[in-house]
Design a protein around this motif. Structure first.
Motif, mmCIF file in Angstrom:
data_model
loop_
_atom_site.group_PDB
_atom_site.id
_atom_site.type_symbol
_atom_site.label_atom_id
_atom_site.label_comp_id
_atom_site.label_asym_id
_atom_site.label_seq_id
_atom_site.Cartn_x
_atom_site.Cartn_y
_atom_site.Cartn_z
ATOM 1 N N GLY A 1 1.014 -1.082 -0.413
ATOM 2 C CA GLY A 1 -0.371 0.005 -0.297
ATOM 3 C C GLY A 1 1.057 1.447 -0.155
ATOM 4 O O GLY A 1 -0.123 2.222 0.310
ATOM 5 N N GLY A 2 1.581 1.036 -0.330
ATOM 6 C CA GLY A 2 2.765 2.401 -0.628
ATOM 7 C C GLY A 2 2.830 3.213 -2.180
ATOM 8 O O GLY A 2 1.972 2.504 -2.582
ATOM 9 N N GLY A 3 4.282 4.148 -2.029
ATOM 10 C CA GLY A 3 4.041 4.742 -3.457
ATOM 11 C C GLY A 3 4.043 3.202 -4.404
ATOM 12 O O GLY A 3 3.907 3.765 -5.724
ATOM 13 N N ARG A 4 5.254 3.528 -4.023
ATOM 14 C CA ARG A 4 6.056 1.720 -4.952
ATOM 15 C C ARG A 4 4.559 1.520 -5.391
ATOM 16 O O ARG A 4 4.401 1.231 -6.897
ATOM 17 C CB ARG A 4 6.300 0.864 -4.623
ATOM 18 C CG ARG A 4 6.390 -0.561 -4.983
ATOM 19 C CD ARG A 4 8.186 -1.143 -4.267
ATOM 20 N NE ARG A 4 7.532 -1.793 -2.926
ATOM 21 C CZ ARG A 4 8.575 -1.922 -2.251
ATOM 22 N NH1 ARG A 4 9.288 -2.377 -2.364
ATOM 23 N NH2 ARG A 4 7.637 -2.131 -1.098
ATOM 24 N N GLU A 5 3.456 0.296 -4.992
ATOM 25 C CA GLU A 5 2.479 -0.501 -5.507
ATOM 26 C C GLU A 5 1.733 0.920 -5.513
ATOM 27 O O GLU A 5 0.763 0.237 -6.861
ATOM 28 C CB GLU A 5 1.887 -0.897 -3.826
ATOM 29 C CG GLU A 5 2.860 -1.928 -3.283
ATOM 30 C CD GLU A 5 3.914 -1.525 -2.673
ATOM 31 O OE1 GLU A 5 3.437 -0.206 -1.820
ATOM 32 O OE2 GLU A 5 5.184 -2.555 -2.623
ATOM 33 N N HIS A 6 0.809 1.869 -5.291
ATOM 34 C CA HIS A 6 0.324 2.484 -6.173
ATOM 35 C C HIS A 6 1.084 3.056 -8.473
ATOM 36 O O HIS A 6 0.431 2.993 -8.776
ATOM 37 C CB HIS A 6 0.266 4.153 -5.617
ATOM 38 C CG HIS A 6 -0.359 4.671 -6.284
ATOM 39 N ND1 HIS A 6 -0.813 6.158 -5.975
ATOM 40 C CD2 HIS A 6 -1.431 4.828 -7.663
ATOM 41 C CE1 HIS A 6 -1.675 6.693 -6.945
ATOM 42 N NE2 HIS A 6 -1.991 6.005 -8.077
ATOM 43 N N ALA A 7 2.246 3.230 -7.786
ATOM 44 C CA ALA A 7 3.081 2.790 -9.594
ATOM 45 C C ALA A 7 2.586 1.606 -10.157
ATOM 46 O O ALA A 7 2.569 1.203 -10.988
ATOM 47 C CB ALA A 7 4.795 3.557 -9.075
ATOM 48 N N LEU A 8 3.029 0.513 -9.558
ATOM 49 C CA LEU A 8 2.643 -0.513 -9.588
ATOM 50 C C LEU A 8 1.008 -0.455 -10.139
ATOM 51 O O LEU A 8 0.863 -1.142 -10.891
ATOM 52 C CB LEU A 8 2.690 -1.730 -9.201
ATOM 53 C CG LEU A 8 4.357 -2.144 -9.030
ATOM 54 C CD1 LEU A 8 4.538 -3.116 -7.586
ATOM 55 C CD2 LEU A 8 4.689 -3.174 -10.476
ATOM 56 N N SER A 9 0.348 -0.822 -9.441
ATOM 57 C CA SER A 9 -1.477 -0.601 -9.771
ATOM 58 C C SER A 9 -1.002 0.646 -11.354
ATOM 59 O O SER A 9 -1.797 -0.577 -11.642
ATOM 60 C CB SER A 9 -2.111 -0.049 -8.971
ATOM 61 O OG SER A 9 -1.609 -0.612 -7.271
ATOM 62 N N ALA B 1 9.366 6.707 -10.565
ATOM 63 C CA ALA B 1 10.011 7.496 -12.152
ATOM 64 C C ALA B 1 10.171 6.269 -12.927
ATOM 65 O O ALA B 1 9.842 6.673 -14.077
ATOM 66 C CB ALA B 1 11.596 7.733 -11.309
ATOM 67 N N VAL B 2 10.372 5.129 -12.654
ATOM 68 C CA VAL B 2 10.837 4.096 -14.240
ATOM 69 C C VAL B 2 9.573 3.332 -14.596
ATOM 70 O O VAL B 2 9.333 3.221 -15.305
ATOM 71 C CB VAL B 2 11.707 3.013 -13.417
ATOM 72 C CG1 VAL B 2 11.667 1.751 -14.126
ATOM 73 C CG2 VAL B 2 13.289 3.570 -12.932
ATOM 74 N N LEU B 3 8.515 2.683 -13.766
ATOM 75 C CA LEU B 3 7.471 2.530 -14.252
ATOM 76 C C LEU B 3 6.559 3.510 -15.014
ATOM 77 O O LEU B 3 5.796 2.856 -16.342
ATOM 78 C CB LEU B 3 6.478 1.807 -13.112
ATOM 79 C CG LEU B 3 7.333 0.837 -12.349
ATOM 80 C CD1 LEU B 3 5.989 0.208 -10.696
ATOM 81 C CD2 LEU B 3 7.597 -0.468 -12.944
ATOM 82 N N PRO B 4 7.012 4.648 -15.042
ATOM 83 C CA PRO B 4 5.254 4.968 -15.801
ATOM 84 C C PRO B 4 6.276 6.245 -16.885
ATOM 85 O O PRO B 4 5.446 6.053 -18.274
ATOM 86 C CB PRO B 4 5.626 6.650 -15.510
ATOM 87 C CG PRO B 4 5.922 6.334 -13.857
ATOM 88 C CD PRO B 4 6.544 5.562 -13.169
ATOM 89 N N LEU B 5 7.229 5.072 -17.099
ATOM 90 C CA LEU B 5 8.455 4.685 -19.029
ATOM 91 C C LEU B 5 8.017 4.093 -19.355
ATOM 92 O O LEU B 5 8.629 3.883 -20.215
ATOM 93 C CB LEU B 5 9.646 5.096 -18.564
ATOM 94 C CG LEU B 5 10.513 6.205 -17.765
ATOM 95 C CD1 LEU B 5 12.079 5.814 -17.469
ATOM 96 C CD2 LEU B 5 10.226 7.857 -18.763
ATOM 97 N N LEU B 6 7.820 2.513 -18.957
ATOM 98 C CA LEU B 6 6.825 1.514 -19.688
ATOM 99 C C LEU B 6 5.532 1.595 -20.191
ATOM 100 O O LEU B 6 4.825 2.542 -20.126
ATOM 101 C CB LEU B 6 6.961 0.220 -18.420
ATOM 102 C CG LEU B 6 8.556 0.834 -18.347
ATOM 103 C CD1 LEU B 6 7.993 -0.790 -16.859
ATOM 104 C CD2 LEU B 6 9.491 0.243 -18.862
#
Ligand code: AMP
Ligand code: GLY
Length: 422
Positions: free
Chosen positions: A8-16, A292-297
């Motif tokens: 439920g953190g920032g990383r999981e928000h980015a993954l979701s 930062a990385v996931l939005p580039l994919l």
């Protein structure tokens, strides 16, 4: 495809956020930011029976585990044993992060370059070794310590005190073994390798900013910001990282009968002479690097994760056309990292274009948003260059208001210095 994201953190928000472009996403438990793109399930990341029930009830095709603790504790094994697909390593493979002593001995065996270190299980022997060690030096708790288990010490006295504290229980059982390590000079680089235990594909490289203060000053935190890509990570350097670090590590894990499947995060120190040394391995995506990385994919990311989990034909995820760079600025609560204060009321303005606001430590009660953790938001800006992405990230931070918010305005400063625009 139905995907369940654990965490439920920032990383999981980015993954979701990324997975929701191609799949139907459920989060356990998610956060107030994931509500708009996923179904939040009120399930704790430690409640394994409830997670398995949710996988059955919601016909989940793939579970993606965000944080390290449940991986080290065997959540991926349980999901796989129940006959479902999971992205994330087994407990045996997650030891690469959960035991720095294990990671060091694996690297020694596989000939992977890393700092010279020794592992101790009692304070007296550690202090005796420290008293002979050149300065500066680094003291590390072997086990999981939420990113706070490494202390860079300018001198032997500070190092002896750090080791004494760790053996004295400062990090609980994570400090039962303590490493004394040579200090490495250079620039840090985070590299994320997707692997099914055999094949390897790298995601765009990133650089984290661990210190709380601008100019990289003050205590270490979980990470105050990140950017991607990093120009020192040339195709040639990345090829060497793959050949000298990632492939030997993945082969050594397979040879031990504990193949590594998921994302292998290599934290590296790149020397000014181009040398590569491993600082640490992690068994999951970096936080805040993922923001930062996931939005580039591009949106085939969901298929790639499924391919890794299934061990089926999969290729490198594609990049999103037109988005060259991303910068994420972490907005933290007052008192972070030692004693973050919760409860402040948050107000948000509309997000400007080319930005994404990821929640990390927020709570929502009847529509009112409050601070609920140390790192509260990750404000990601996208652009054609790191500089443009940085400006947009700061514009997005300008849309956030709460009492005592703490953030760095200098994320990506190394890259901006290199480009001569800072
Ligand atoms: P770790 O928990 O191992 O990732 O360490 C946290 C941070 O401490 C790293 O990101 C580095 O900034 C720093 N660090 C750890 N080990 C070393 C080392 N041997 N030399 C220099 N810096 C280090
Ligand atoms: N950004 C550092 C970490 O995720 O461990």
């Amino acid at each position: 495809m139905n995907v369940l994201v654990i965490g439920g953190g920032g990383r999981e928000h980015a993954l979701s956020w990324q997975l929701s472009r191609a799949a139907t996403v459920f989060c356990a438990p998610g956060n107030p930011g994931t509500i708009s793109l996923a179904t939040n399930l009120p399930i704790s990341i430690n409640d394994y029976p409830a997670i398995l029930d949710a996988i059955r009830d919601h016909k989940i095709d793939l579970t993606v585990v965000g944080p390290e603790a449940p991986l080290a504790d065997g959540l991926a094994d349980r999901i796989e044993d129940a006959g479902f697909k999971v992205f994330g390593p087994s407990a045996a493979a997650a030891r690469i992060e959960a035991s720095k002593a294990f990671a060091k001995s694996l690297m020694g065996e596989a000939g992977v370059p890393t700092a010279t270190s020794r592992t101790f299980s009692d304070a007296d022997s550690a202090r005796a070794y420290i008293s002979q060690h050149p300065e500066p030096l680094v003291i590390k708790a072997s086990g999981l310590a939420a990113g706070k288990g490494a202390v860079v010490c300018p001198d032997r006295d500070t190092a002896a005190a750090a080791a004494t504290e760790m053996f004295g229980g400062r990090f609980g059982s994570a400090g039962a073994e303590v490493l004394v390590e040579e200090f490495m000079e250079g620039e840090e680089l985070s590299v994320f390798a997707l692997t099914d235990g055999e094949h390897v594909n790298l995601l765009p490289s990133a650089q984290d900013h661990k210190r709380i203060g601008e100019g990289d000053t003050g205590p270490n935190t979980g990470g105050m910001g990140a950017y991607s890509p990093v120009s020192i990570a040339t195709p040639n350097l990345l090829e060497r990282i793959e050949a000298e670090v990632l492939r030997p590590t993945i082969s050594a894990m397979a040879a031990r009968g504990t193949p590594y499947r998921g994302v292998l995060y290599a934290g590296l120190m790149i020397g000014s002479d181009g040398s590569i040394k491993v600082v640490e391995f992690n068994c999951r995506f970096g936080d805040p690097e993922a923001q930062a990385v996931l939005p580039l994919l591009a949106q085939d990311f969901a298929d790639q994760l499924w391919g890794v989990a299934a061990g089926e034909n999969w290729t490198a995820p594609s990049l999103e056309a037109g988005t060259e760079a991303a910068v994420t600025t972490v907005v933290a609560a007052t008192g972070y990292p030692d004693a973050p204060e919760k409860g402040a009321a948050i107000s948000l303005e509309d997000e400007p274009p080319h930005t994404i606001l990821f929640h990390a430590g927020t709570a929502s009660e009847s529509g009112a948003l409050t601070v609920d953790g140390g790192r509260v938001f990750s404000a990601t800006g996208l652009g054609g260059t790191v500089q443009e992405a940085h400006r947009r990230s700061l514009d997005l931070v300008g849309c956030i208001r709460f009492e005592g918010m703490v953030y760095r305005r200098d994320i990506a400063w190394r890259e901006e210095d290199r480009a001569g625009t800072s």
